[in-house]
Scaffold this active site. Structure first.
Site, PDB file in Angstrom:
ATOM      1  N   LYS A 118      42.446  44.515  38.496  1.00  0.00           N
ATOM      2  CA  LYS A 118      43.125  45.189  39.584  1.00  0.00           C
ATOM      3  C   LYS A 118      44.065  44.420  40.285  1.00  0.00           C
ATOM      4  O   LYS A 118      43.693  43.611  41.133  1.00  0.00           O
ATOM      5  CB  LYS A 118      42.471  46.033  40.467  1.00  0.00           C
ATOM      6  CG  LYS A 118      43.255  47.335  41.434  1.00  0.00           C
ATOM      7  CD  LYS A 118      42.450  47.996  42.468  1.00  0.00           C
ATOM      8  CE  LYS A 118      43.382  48.641  43.485  1.00  0.00           C
ATOM      9  NZ  LYS A 118      42.431  49.502  44.317  1.00  0.00           N
TER      10      LYS A 118
ATOM     11  N   TYR B 155      39.096  42.760  41.433  1.00  0.00           N
ATOM     12  CA  TYR B 155      39.989  43.231  42.245  1.00  0.00           C
ATOM     13  C   TYR B 155      40.556  42.129  43.096  1.00  0.00           C
ATOM     14  O   TYR B 155      39.791  41.653  43.926  1.00  0.00           O
ATOM     15  CB  TYR B 155      39.486  44.395  43.075  1.00  0.00           C
ATOM     16  CG  TYR B 155      40.358  44.792  44.042  1.00  0.00           C
ATOM     17  CD1 TYR B 155      41.781  44.983  44.049  1.00  0.00           C
ATOM     18  CD2 TYR B 155      39.881  45.840  44.974  1.00  0.00           C
ATOM     19  CE1 TYR B 155      42.502  45.401  44.892  1.00  0.00           C
ATOM     20  CE2 TYR B 155      40.466  46.528  46.041  1.00  0.00           C
ATOM     21  CZ  TYR B 155      42.010  46.437  45.826  1.00  0.00           C
ATOM     22  OH  TYR B 155      42.776  47.101  46.746  1.00  0.00           O
TER      23      TYR B 155
END
Length: 300
Positions: free
Chosen positions: A170, A142
């Protein structure tokens, strides 16, 4: 048993970063979490992120995190991917959380860039590798420099992609140029982590979304992705434009605060936020109602 996945969409296509419901006194509401998870999957999500930023992970205990994973897996784990946030700015703690999430039944891990201590890129490689080595679960990295203070360089993502369990990213970096290069060079499954950029991210190679708006418009997000991937770009653009008020409204102030307020307006489990977050003001709530209604969201 985890839902079926493919190398192209290892965690599904439409994932919502789910809020963590609390009772009126601020305690973890596991029944509410199961009811909300069921609602979100019924609405079109094929993946849920629990214990992420939107799940107020900075203010939940390790025990609460494990309990939440177990509850959500029990409720929807046969129908949707349940991805557990395990990232902190302490590598050893992140490893412990990853192992606890695996034991609780999670299908994958979301591991955020270490925040506040601002490690160099070599530190990021070692951190993510240590967490990925700790379990047999697939990992979604992320990248959110606005919160972490450090961006993951493209070269770092390319190195991380060599790990057999680091399979996705992400992207909440807001840099489509960097994302284009990283998608092309790393081969990671790419998930948009910024609702306003969901459609542009598809155009450069993203396979899906990790959304906050998915609490309310998962069906529209799936329709937009399906339209774009089938070549109907005009329809995808029309859906994107329809959802602009929703994307804007949720993030006029802190996203957990607005999302919980909106879920409350719909009669869905959410409850209060934990400090240092606070409830919306009356004026903010009225603006949120206008924004969501303009985007087609039905409120109670």
């Amino acid at each position: 048993m985890a839902p079926t996945s493919t190398p192209q969409t290892p965690f599904g296509r439409v994932l919502t970063a789910m809020v963590t419901p609390f009772s009126a006194d601020g305690a973890l509401d596991l029944d509410g979490a199961q009811r909300l998870a069921t609602h979100l999957v019924d609405a079109g999500n094929d993946g849920l992120i629990v214990n992420g930023t939107t799940g107020e992970s900075p203010t939940t205990s390790d025990a609460e995190k494990a309990q939440l994973v177990r509850a959500v897996v029990e409720a929807v784990g046969d129908r949707a991917h349940v991805i557990a946030g395990a990232g902190t700015n302490h590598t050893h703690h992140s490893v412990e959380l990853a192992r606890a999430a695996e034991k609780a039944g999670a299908h994958g891990l979301l591991v955020v860039t270490p925040y506040y201590n601002k490690p160099p890129q070599e530190g990021l490689v070692r951190h993510f590798t240590a967490v990925a080595d700790a379990t047999d679960l697939p990992v979604m990295v992320y990248d959110i420099p606005g919160r972490s203070g450090v961006a993951i360089d493209t070269e770092t993502l390319v190195r991380l992609a060599e790990h057999p369990r680091i399979v996705a990213n992400k992207d909440a970096k807001g840099d489509l140029s960097a994302a284009s290069w990283a998608i092309a060079r790393s081969g990671l499954a790419w998930y948009s982590g910024d609702d306003m950029l969901n459609l542009p991210q598809l155009a450069i190679g993203a396979v899906g979304f990790v959304s906050v708006a998915g609490h309310f418009v998962a069906g529209d997000l799936r329709a937009m992705a399906d339209a774009f991937l089938s070549g109907d770009h005009a329809e995808a653009t029309a859906i994107h434009q329809k959802l602009l008020p929703v994307f804007t409204g949720i993030f006029r102030t802190q996203g957990v605060m607005t999302t919980k307020a909106a879920l409350g307006l719909q009669g869905l489990p959410a409850g209060p936020v934990r400090l240092p977050l606070v409830e919306l003001t009356e004026q903010e709530t009225e603006q949120l109602k206008r924004d969501l209604t303009a985007g087609g969201v039905q409120l109670g």
